[in-house]
Design a protein around this motif. Structure first.
Motif: not given
Length: 733
Positions: A78-87, A224-227
């Motif tokens: 998801d995004y908070i404004e322009q910030e993407k949430i990764f973990d 969650f996506v594990d890179f």
């Protein structure tokens, strides 16, 4: 000393590379056939433990009412404004709803924070106690919006994971090291971030310092996506040059003062030469070597490759090891059937003279920070043979060796192919040496005899409960007037500055200072964060408390808080601090304080980190997209002292008052703990010579190389002027 030996254990976190044949010291333990019955019961109870752990894997939800779908505000991707949430999992509830611990575990962090962005926060020194009282204090003293100042708490679980929760308002104070149970109330929900208007807490999990899925432990469907990086074998010319240019660009943008120990012109010549090597398709191992060379020329121990080395996947192992001691090449360990060659002096390896081979290996041996000598000397002795197999052009792929000894004898040693995870036992195994000062509880306090007390510190990452226990011991020996205290910092990778200063206050006899200033290249807006694994926000201000200084590059934060000796617990006897090449970071600082304030003597060898400065505190983990090599880049330079003299030469670690040269006998523990035994001899012979304060010294600026060059030029000009004046006057006569 029996107590010290009793607490030694095999679960060792390596601080520098040790043994290429057995991947860790723990692997050298052997369970003999007589112990099969014991082994049966160990495995039986392990199975029961695993069943209990498996049932405990599902975490308790944060609120007493249980989970509802509407609790989740944001989840990974998801995004908070322009910030993407990764973990992160961001959860809401009515303001001041009780927040429960999801797990059984130990408090490892409990402090007030303010988040400037999802990847940047300010930490406050005030101990959280009562939110209403604390918020009134913040309202008077802080420039931040008090509404969004909240507690961040970390809990280490029984299986080694660490959970992190922010956005909590405290209802009581916790000590780090204190135990909590799943379902315990740890606070009330507050406001986590100024871009989220609702009350919210932020939740994440790390394992071995890497983020993992925050949703599945609650039984939730995860986003969650594990890179995970894919393995690479070859890079095209374009791919290799792209990754290398990206690495160099990131270094220049992110890491402060990369020219501290290498001139800018020499660095640029080096970069040009390396790019010439990347003029065609390149194997991943060769590209990795280019990265290693680049790291080594900068000479910073905190700049390092995080990802598993492609060179470590070789299944072959040699049947002897060799290394350099006092400029001579020796056989350092062997298999049992080759034991007669142990300690034999070598003149050639695969047709390469010992001196020529040393020049090659030194190019690749992992350098320490600055001009520290102890670390590369240790590496050349203990793992020089490994670098030969990694980087030597003559090295056989099956790790076989043709060795010519100093008496003219030539011997062929055949390599052995091993299965994954196995090793070739070499003797002596150096197990006891590598376990020196490593304790199950991270520290050990003991009375060696009626005259001498011992504190062994495996780390400065101690919680408050552990620090309190050490304080109690120091208070006890002070009351008993024990005249000698040994503080063992060998094999200690460092830790928290707060723990360092507190422990030193227990022995300090005068006020002291810990550090001068910190520096960053930019306050925020790092372009290369687009390739970072842990920093994705390249727009926010990460370092709001740092400011520009006139005529100086970068941004600075000055601090010079005077720390007083502890009035309740204060040891006044003699202090002996043990150090070696594996005493890093905070261990170096502690030993440096001891010498700077002439509070005791150091015994052993030069510390592994530089005394005057280091680059740490905050790191970004850069991933090179084509090679999938992950590199940790330090972002903050910390300067502890600017005075350079014979006691503290520029770029060196803390030098010992009483030096103990490293030998093969010490590695093999032939005479027990060499440095500790020598210290006990010093005590018995009443030797305790503290260096006098030096009257002559120079102050090093934050651009040392440029300053020294400027001084040299100015001196030369002055000499020329004086010569001209002298000749003019003689001409007039």
């Amino acid at each position: 000393m029996k107590a010290i030996e009793k607490y030694l254990h095999g679960d060792v976190k390596k601080t520098i590379r040790t043994d290429g044949f057995c991947s860790d010291v723990k692997g050298s333990y052997v369970i003999k056939s007589q112990s099969r019955i014991i082994l049966f019961f160990v495995l039986f109870f392990a199975q029961i433990t695993n069943l209990v752990t498996a049932q405990d894997n599902k975490y308790v939800w944060f609120f007493e009412k249980g989970y509802t779908e509407s609790d989740i505000l944001y989840k990974p991707q998801d995004y908070i404004e322009q910030e993407k949430i990764f973990d992160d999992l961001i959860i809401t509830a009515p303001l001041e709803t009780n927040v429960l611990s999801p797990v059984n575990g130990t408090i490892s962090r409990f402090q007030y924070t303010y988040f400037n962005s999802l990847s940047s926060n300010v930490v406050f020194g005030e101990k959280p106690t009562n939110y209403k009282a604390d918020s009134l204090l913040f309202a008077k003293q802080s420039t931040y919006d008090v509404k969004f100042i909240s507690v961040s708490i970390s809990i280490k679980t029984n299986d080694g994971k660490v959970i992190h929760i922010s956005g909590i308002r405290p209802v009581r104070s916790f000590k780090t090291g204190e135990r909590v149970k799943a379902g315990d109330i740890i606070g009330k929900i507050g406001y986590f971030y100024n871009k989220i208007s609702k009350p919210a807490i932020r939740f994440s999990i790390t394992e071995k310092e890497k983020p993992i899925d925050p949703m599945s432990p609650f039984g939730l469907k995860s986003s969650f996506v594990d890179f995970k990086a894919k393995e690479v074998t070859f890079l095209s010319k374009e791919e290799a040059n792209y990754d290398f240019d990206l690495f160099i660009g990131a270094l220049k943008e992110i890491m402060p003062d990369i020219y501290d120990y290498v001139s800018e012109s020499d660095f640029e010549k080096f970069v040009t030469s390396k790019k010439e090597e990347l003029n065609t398709q390149v194997h991943i191992r060769d590209f990795e070597r280019v990265i290693v060379n680049t790291i080594n020329i900068i000479r910073d121990s905190h700049l390092s490759i995080l990802s598993q080395s492609y060179s470590n996947k070789d299944p072959y192992r040699a049947t002897i090891s060799f290394g350099w001691l006092n400029d001579s090449l020796f056989v350092t360990r062997t298999t049992l059937d080759n034991s007669k060659y142990y300690k034999r002096k070598i003149s050639e390896v695969d047709g390469i003279s010992a001196d020529s081979l040393k020049k090659l290996i030194k190019t690749y041996t992992r350098s320490a920070g600055g001009y520290v000598v102890s670390v590369p000397e240790f590496a050349l002795l203990t793992v020089g043979h490994l670098d030969y197999f990694l980087y030597g052009q003559n090295a056989a792929s099956d790790h076989s060796l043709n060795i010519k000894f100093d008496n003219g004898e030539i011997k062929y040693f055949e390599g052995i192919k091993t299965s994954p995870g196995s090793c070739v036992p070499l003797f002596p195994d150096w197990k006891e040496f590598y376990l020196t000062n490593r304790y199950r509880e991270k520290y050990l306090v003991d009375s060696l005899d009626k005259q001498t007390a011992y504190i062994g510190l495996s780390t400065f990452e101690l919680n408050e409960v552990e620090t309190d226990n050490i304080e109690s011991f120091i208070r006890e020996i002070s009351q008993k007037e024990i005249p000698n205290l040994i503080i063992d910092l060998r094999n200690n990778p460092g830790g928290y500055a707060s723990v360092l200063s507190k422990l030193f206050s227990f022995i300090a006899q005068e006020p002291f200072y810990l550090g001068c200033y910190t520096k960053v290249n930019k306050r925020g807006g790092y372009e290369y964060f687009s390739h970072s694994l842990n920093d994705k926000d390249n727009t926010s201000i990460l370092f709001p408390d740092y400011h520009k200084m006139p005529d100086r590059n970068g941004f600075y934060k000055y601090y010079r808080n005077e720390i007083q000796p502890d009035t309740t617990t204060n040891y006044k006897g003699r202090v002996y601090v043990l150090t070696d090449e594996r005493s890093f970071s905070a261990s170096t600082d502690f030993a440096g304080l001891l010498k700077k304030y002439r509070r005791g003597v150091t015994v052993g060898r030069e510390t592994g980190s530089t005394y005057h400065q280091l680059k740490a505190i905050r790191f970004t983990n850069l991933r090179l997209p084509n090679s999938n090599i992950d590199i940790r880049i330090p972002m903050v330079k910390t300067v502890f002292d600017t005075v350079v003299n014979n006691t503290f030469p520029w770029g060196r670690g803390v030098l010992p008052n009483y030096e103990v040269k490293l030998t093969l006998e010490e590695l093999a523990y032939e005479n027990g703990d060499t440095i500790l035994n020598y210290t006990k001899t010093l005590i018995s012979e009443n030797k305790y010579i503290i260096e006098q304060e030096e009257t002559s010294s120079e102050t090093v600026s934050e651009t040392t190389n440029k300053t020294k060059q400027a001084i040299a030029v100015a001196t030369l000009l002055l000499v020329v002027v004086l010569i001209v004046i002298f000749k003019t006057r003689r001409g007039k006569k």
